[in-house]
Design a protein around this motif. Structure first.
Motif, PDB file in Angstrom:
ATOM      1  N   VAL A   1       0.867  -1.172   0.000  1.00  6.08           N
ATOM      2  CA  VAL A   1       0.000   0.000   0.000  1.00  6.08           C
ATOM      3  C   VAL A   1       0.907   1.226   0.000  1.00  6.08           C
ATOM      4  O   VAL A   1       1.640   1.465   0.963  1.00  6.08           O
ATOM      5  N   VAL A   2       0.875   1.986  -1.078  1.00  4.04           N
ATOM      6  CA  VAL A   2       1.665   3.205  -1.192  1.00  4.04           C
ATOM      7  C   VAL A   2       0.700   4.382  -1.220  1.00  4.04           C
ATOM      8  O   VAL A   2      -0.161   4.468  -2.110  1.00  4.04           O
ATOM      9  N   GLY A   3       0.816   5.265  -0.244  1.00  6.40           N
ATOM     10  CA  GLY A   3      -0.067   6.412  -0.156  1.00  6.40           C
ATOM     11  C   GLY A   3       0.675   7.708  -0.416  1.00  6.40           C
ATOM     12  O   GLY A   3       1.833   7.869  -0.021  1.00  6.40           O
ATOM     13  N   PHE A   4       0.016   8.644  -1.074  1.00  8.57           N
ATOM     14  CA  PHE A   4       0.584   9.960  -1.348  1.00  8.57           C
ATOM     15  C   PHE A   4      -0.272  11.007  -0.636  1.00  8.57           C
ATOM     16  O   PHE A   4      -1.453  11.171  -0.946  1.00  8.57           O
ATOM     17  N   GLU A   5       0.335  11.703   0.301  1.00 12.19           N
ATOM     18  CA  GLU A   5      -0.349  12.723   1.083  1.00 12.19           C
ATOM     19  C   GLU A   5       0.620  13.881   1.307  1.00 12.19           C
ATOM     20  O   GLU A   5       1.484  13.817   2.179  1.00 12.19           O
ATOM     21  N   PRO A   6       0.521  14.953   0.498  1.00 15.15           N
ATOM     22  CA  PRO A   6       1.520  16.015   0.545  1.00 15.15           C
ATOM     23  C   PRO A   6       1.474  16.897   1.783  1.00 15.15           C
ATOM     24  O   PRO A   6       2.368  17.712   1.967  1.00 15.15           O
ATOM     25  N   CYS A   7       0.467  16.780   2.622  1.00 19.61           N
ATOM     26  CA  CYS A   7       0.480  17.510   3.892  1.00 19.61           C
ATOM     27  C   CYS A   7       1.472  16.808   4.815  1.00 19.61           C
ATOM     28  O   CYS A   7       1.259  15.664   5.228  1.00 19.61           O
ATOM     29  N   SER A   8       2.576  17.501   5.124  1.00 19.93           N
ATOM     30  CA  SER A   8       3.696  16.843   5.802  1.00 19.93           C
ATOM     31  C   SER A   8       3.301  16.269   7.153  1.00 19.93           C
ATOM     32  O   SER A   8       3.673  15.131   7.495  1.00 19.93           O
ATOM     33  N   GLU A   9       2.535  17.034   7.968  1.00 16.74           N
ATOM     34  CA  GLU A   9       2.184  16.532   9.291  1.00 16.74           C
ATOM     35  C   GLU A   9       1.237  15.334   9.193  1.00 16.74           C
ATOM     36  O   GLU A   9       1.322  14.387   9.982  1.00 16.74           O
ATOM     37  N   GLU A  10       0.339  15.354   8.204  1.00 12.37           N
ATOM     38  CA  GLU A  10      -0.561  14.223   8.012  1.00 12.37           C
ATOM     39  C   GLU A  10       0.209  13.004   7.523  1.00 12.37           C
ATOM     40  O   GLU A  10      -0.035  11.881   7.962  1.00 12.37           O
ATOM     41  N   CYS A  11       1.168  13.221   6.626  1.00 18.26           N
ATOM     42  CA  CYS A  11       1.974  12.110   6.128  1.00 18.26           C
ATOM     43  C   CYS A  11       2.810  11.495   7.253  1.00 18.26           C
ATOM     44  O   CYS A  11       2.938  10.271   7.347  1.00 18.26           O
ATOM     45  N   ASP A  12       3.379  12.356   8.105  1.00 20.95           N
ATOM     46  CA  ASP A  12       4.137  11.844   9.253  1.00 20.95           C
ATOM     47  C   ASP A  12       3.248  10.986  10.142  1.00 20.95           C
ATOM     48  O   ASP A  12       3.653   9.919  10.620  1.00 20.95           O
ATOM     49  N   ARG A  13       2.015  11.431  10.367  1.00 24.10           N
ATOM     50  CA  ARG A  13       1.103  10.674  11.220  1.00 24.10           C
ATOM     51  C   ARG A  13       0.755   9.333  10.597  1.00 24.10           C
ATOM     52  O   ARG A  13       0.686   8.309  11.287  1.00 24.10           O
ATOM     53  N   LEU A  14       0.552   9.326   9.283  1.00 22.61           N
ATOM     54  CA  LEU A  14       0.242   8.073   8.602  1.00 22.61           C
ATOM     55  C   LEU A  14       1.383   7.073   8.760  1.00 22.61           C
ATOM     56  O   LEU A  14       1.153   5.870   8.958  1.00 22.61           O
ATOM     57  N   ASN A  15       2.600   7.556   8.683  1.00 24.56           N
ATOM     58  CA  ASN A  15       3.742   6.643   8.819  1.00 24.56           C
ATOM     59  C   ASN A  15       3.862   6.096  10.231  1.00 24.56           C
ATOM     60  O   ASN A  15       4.383   4.995  10.435  1.00 24.56           O
ATOM     61  N   THR A  16       3.365   6.843  11.245  1.00 26.90           N
ATOM     62  CA  THR A  16       3.379   6.302  12.607  1.00 26.90           C
ATOM     63  C   THR A  16       2.337   5.207  12.795  1.00 26.90           C
ATOM     64  O   THR A  16       2.393   4.470  13.781  1.00 26.90           O
ATOM     65  N   LEU A  17       1.406   5.110  11.857  1.00 24.94           N
ATOM     66  CA  LEU A  17       0.336   4.109  11.975  1.00 24.94           C
ATOM     67  C   LEU A  17       0.677   2.784  11.305  1.00 24.94           C
ATOM     68  O   LEU A  17      -0.113   1.847  11.367  1.00 24.94           O
ATOM     69  N   ILE A  18       1.818   2.708  10.649  1.00 27.70           N
ATOM     70  CA  ILE A  18       2.133   1.513   9.862  1.00 27.70           C
ATOM     71  C   ILE A  18       2.117   0.255  10.715  1.00 27.70           C
ATOM     72  O   ILE A  18       1.561  -0.782  10.317  1.00 27.70           O
ATOM     73  N   ASP A  19       2.744   0.313  11.912  1.00 26.66           N
ATOM     74  CA  ASP A  19       2.779  -0.889  12.764  1.00 26.66           C
ATOM     75  C   ASP A  19       1.380  -1.335  13.157  1.00 26.66           C
ATOM     76  O   ASP A  19       1.067  -2.537  13.149  1.00 26.66           O
ATOM     77  N   SER A  20       0.518  -0.370  13.504  1.00 28.13           N
ATOM     78  CA  SER A  20      -0.840  -0.754  13.913  1.00 28.13           C
ATOM     79  C   SER A  20      -1.655  -1.244  12.724  1.00 28.13           C
ATOM     80  O   SER A  20      -2.508  -2.129  12.865  1.00 28.13           O
TER      81      SER A  20
ATOM     82  N   LYS B   1       3.984   2.407   2.602  1.00 27.96           N
ATOM     83  CA  LYS B   1       4.773   3.623   2.427  1.00 27.96           C
ATOM     84  C   LYS B   1       3.810   4.786   2.242  1.00 27.96           C
ATOM     85  O   LYS B   1       2.887   4.711   1.428  1.00 27.96           O
ATOM     86  N   PHE B   2       4.007   5.848   3.016  1.00 32.60           N
ATOM     87  CA  PHE B   2       3.234   7.071   2.858  1.00 32.60           C
ATOM     88  C   PHE B   2       4.199   8.205   2.554  1.00 32.60           C
ATOM     89  O   PHE B   2       5.124   8.466   3.329  1.00 32.60           O
ATOM     90  N   LEU B   3       3.975   8.883   1.434  1.00 34.04           N
ATOM     91  CA  LEU B   3       4.944   9.834   0.900  1.00 34.04           C
ATOM     92  C   LEU B   3       4.339  11.227   0.759  1.00 34.04           C
ATOM     93  O   LEU B   3       3.205  11.367   0.271  1.00 34.04           O
ATOM     94  N   PRO B   4       5.077  12.274   1.134  1.00 30.85           N
ATOM     95  CA  PRO B   4       4.530  13.638   1.144  1.00 30.85           C
ATOM     96  C   PRO B   4       4.627  14.329  -0.211  1.00 30.85           C
ATOM     97  O   PRO B   4       5.186  15.424  -0.331  1.00 30.85           O
ATOM     98  N   TRP B   5       4.086  13.711  -1.229  1.00 29.03           N
ATOM     99  CA  TRP B   5       4.131  14.264  -2.573  1.00 29.03           C
ATOM    100  C   TRP B   5       2.707  14.421  -3.114  1.00 29.03           C
ATOM    101  O   TRP B   5       1.814  13.646  -2.785  1.00 29.03           O
TER     102      TRP B   5
END
Length: 589
Positions: A90-109, A126-130
């Motif tokens: 699952v590769v996600g693109f979310e250019p809002c940096s704070e939202e993308c950072d939060r998504l990456n903290t959710l990977i383990d859960s 992978k969640f990428l801020p683009w």
């Protein structure tokens, strides 16, 4: 080009939007992976079915999520597939940096939140801020609600016509940025391709698709937001997206959801954001080469079947796909669907909910409450144990037809005229036909969602004629209720003064938000065929008195008598018809 594995966080303050009504979920961190309500499960797990038919090794899908912000209103559309172990990546693109950072903290859960034995820990996240698009450079508009931000300018003159749209789409920050083409990123995406593409970027969907023409050659299913009006300036609309995708061999499959807002100044007090009529945007699903499936490999057919079965519950299309895979497997799937038991009391214990889509959630909650309140009733077990054939034979519950405009011009002493509204949304009818009392009267009532109009206060001759000293007139209910001076036995069935006083007490105690509720109601009961013709004749007078609508629907050995209209009108109409029912019965039909 920056490699996906080391995508820098904080490279942009932009945000890829989603539906205006939602808010980001999981603000508390990892709990956000399961904060949103889960999608309902399918009739059965396709993995289990395929395993029983000898298909043990299943291919996994590669998911790309463009506009990957998680929302509170529902989990991400791909989550049922991932939770059951059917995703390779699952590769996600979310250019809002704070939202993308939060998504990456959710990977383990996200990896841990899977069904037992599903093997979800093998999925690569992978969640990428683009921001994806067609590779062009432009201005990103960050809005007051991050999920409405877009590469396009919000069309404020249009949006301010609707309740709470201007407020959430006001631009608060503008950033120059260059979009990236999905085609350019394919070599670095796990599996070097995409099977399932989800897009939600607030009017910029067509640009994302134009930057992904190479990727679309392998994509099996596209789930994209589309707009029907220009909510953003100069945006492509549904017709443009549909034309582009059809040109690439995709077939429109379905709308998953339809959204709108009420136009000012009207709105529904119970839910100010619920649309009254105007639809604005939706989620649309497309399937590549759906009719022929000529270019699909065996693995692609299985992936397509899994996506459509687990996420969309599109059983008829899944049958078509599996028949292409193997005719014998398709036949087994058909048998399994026909014999499937739904969740709840069983596949052939049905509650029919009829009405506008926006009322579905409230209707389901109401239905659950009714079931909980009724399960101890004598008739409930009989209802719950019926077969599907018995249900259809007993209930024959039709969808109420659109009402015609009816203006009652009569000037009865008891009431004024109450117009019926044209194309009134069908009431939601919960058909728990318990047949109590030995006369087949067990229809339960559910309010409609979204009906418009204010209704008058209906009265009935039965109430007036029960009053001491006013037998010769049909006085208003207001002048009669509360007196408590009904003749004993007048209500029929030996219920006497206590029951009559109970009715009056209930009406006296009814708050204004109930008496003035603008919605329509439906009640129904079964009557013997031998009495139907006489009751139909008498119904004409009752409809005139109560400004309600009474229709008769024939079945094998009985008729359904269906009452439609405002709450008090329907109740009065029902009581009047039951009086006539008992009079006919007393006279030997």
């Amino acid at each position: 080009m920056e490699p996906l594995a080391s995508a820098p966080a904080g490279t942009s303050s932009a945000s890829s939007g989603t539906v205006p009504s939602a808010t980001p979920n999981g603000q508390g961190g990892q709990a956000g992976a399961s904060a949103a309500p889960k999608h309902p499960p399918p009739l059965f797990a396709l993995r289990d079915f395929l395993s029983q038919d000898g298909v043990v090794s299943l291919p996994k899908s590669r998911v790309v999520d463009v506009g990957a912000m998680f929302l509170d209103e529902a989990e991400e559309v791909w989550r049922p597939l991932q939770r059951r172990g059917h995703c390779e990546s699952v590769v996600g693109f979310e250019p809002c940096s704070e939202e993308c950072d939060r998504l990456n903290t959710l990977i383990d859960s996200l990896s841990a939140d899977g069904e037992s034995g599903a093997g979800t820990d093998s999925c690569v996240f992978k969640f990428l801020p683009w921001a994806l698009g067609d590779g062009s450079r432009g201005q990103f508009r960050r809005c007051s609600a991050a999920m409405t931000s877009s590469m396009l300018e919000p069309n404020i003159p249009l949006l301010r016509r609707f309740v709470q749209l201007e407020e959430v789409t006001t631009v608060v920050e503008r950033t120059e940025m260059e979009t990236r083409r999905l085609d350019d990123l394919l070599p670095q995406i796990p599996g070097r391709g995409v099977d399932y593409l989800k897009i939600d970027v607030q009017g910029f969907e067509l640009s994302v698709l134009k930057g992904a023409e190479q990727a679309l050659k392998e994509v099996l299913v596209i789930h994209t937001e589309v707009e029907f009006v220009d909510m953003y300036e100069h945006q492509p609309l549904f017709a443009d997206v549909d034309s582009f995708l059809r040109g690439l061999g995709f077939v429109f499959h379905r709308f998953v959801s339809l959204h709108g807002r009420p136009m000012k100044p009207l709105h529904l007090s119970a839910n100010p954001l619920q649309p009254i009529s105007q639809q604005l945007w939706a989620d649309a699903v497309y399937v590549r080469d759906l009719w022929e499936l000529q270019t699909h490999s065996k693995d692609q057919l299985l992936k397509l079947a899994l996506i459509l079965h687990e996420i969309y519950h599109s059983y008829d299309v899944v049958l078509h796909v599996l028949q292409k895979y193997d005719a014998a497997l398709g036949k087994s799937y058909l048998d399994r669907i026909l014999n499937a038991k739904c969740h709840g009391p069983g596949g052939d214990r049905a509650v029919n909910i009829i009405g506008v889509p926006e009322g579905l959630e409230e209707a389901i909650v109401w239905t659950v409450q009714v079931v909980r309140a009724s399960h101890a009733k004598v008739w409930f077990r009989r209802w719950a144990e019926r077969s599907n054939a018995e249900r259809l034979w007993q209930e024959q519950a039709p969808s109420p037809k659109s009402w015609q405009v009816e203006q009652q011009n009569h000037q009865d002493a008891c009431m004024g005229s109450v117009p019926m509204m044209q194309n009134m949304p069908a009431a939601l009818t919960c058909n728990l036909m318990g047949l109590p009392g030995g006369m087949g009267m067990g229809g339960m009532v559910m309010p409609a969602m979204g009906a418009a109009g204010m209704w008058g206060f209906a009265t009935s001759e039965d109430f007036a004629r029960g009053c001491e000293g006013c037998d010769s007139c049909e006085s208003s209910m207001a002048s009669c209720h509360g007196r408590g001076n009904f003749r004993k036995g007048e209500m029929g069935g030996g219920c006497g003064m206590e029951a009559a006083n109970l009715v009056m007490h209930v009406m006296d105690d009814m708050p204004s938000f109930v008496t003035q509720d603008p919605r329509s109601y439906v009640m129904q009961c079964a009557v013997p065929t031998s009495m139907a013709a006489t009751l139909q004749q008498k119904a004409m007078h009752v409809m005139k008195l109560t400004s309600s609508r009474i229709t008769f629907v024939g079945a094998t050995c009985f008729y359904l008598m269906i009452f439609q209209g405002p709450l008090f009108n329907v109740c009065a109409s029902y009581m009047l018809m039951m009086r006539r029912y008992l009079e006919i019965e007393r006279n030997g039909f």
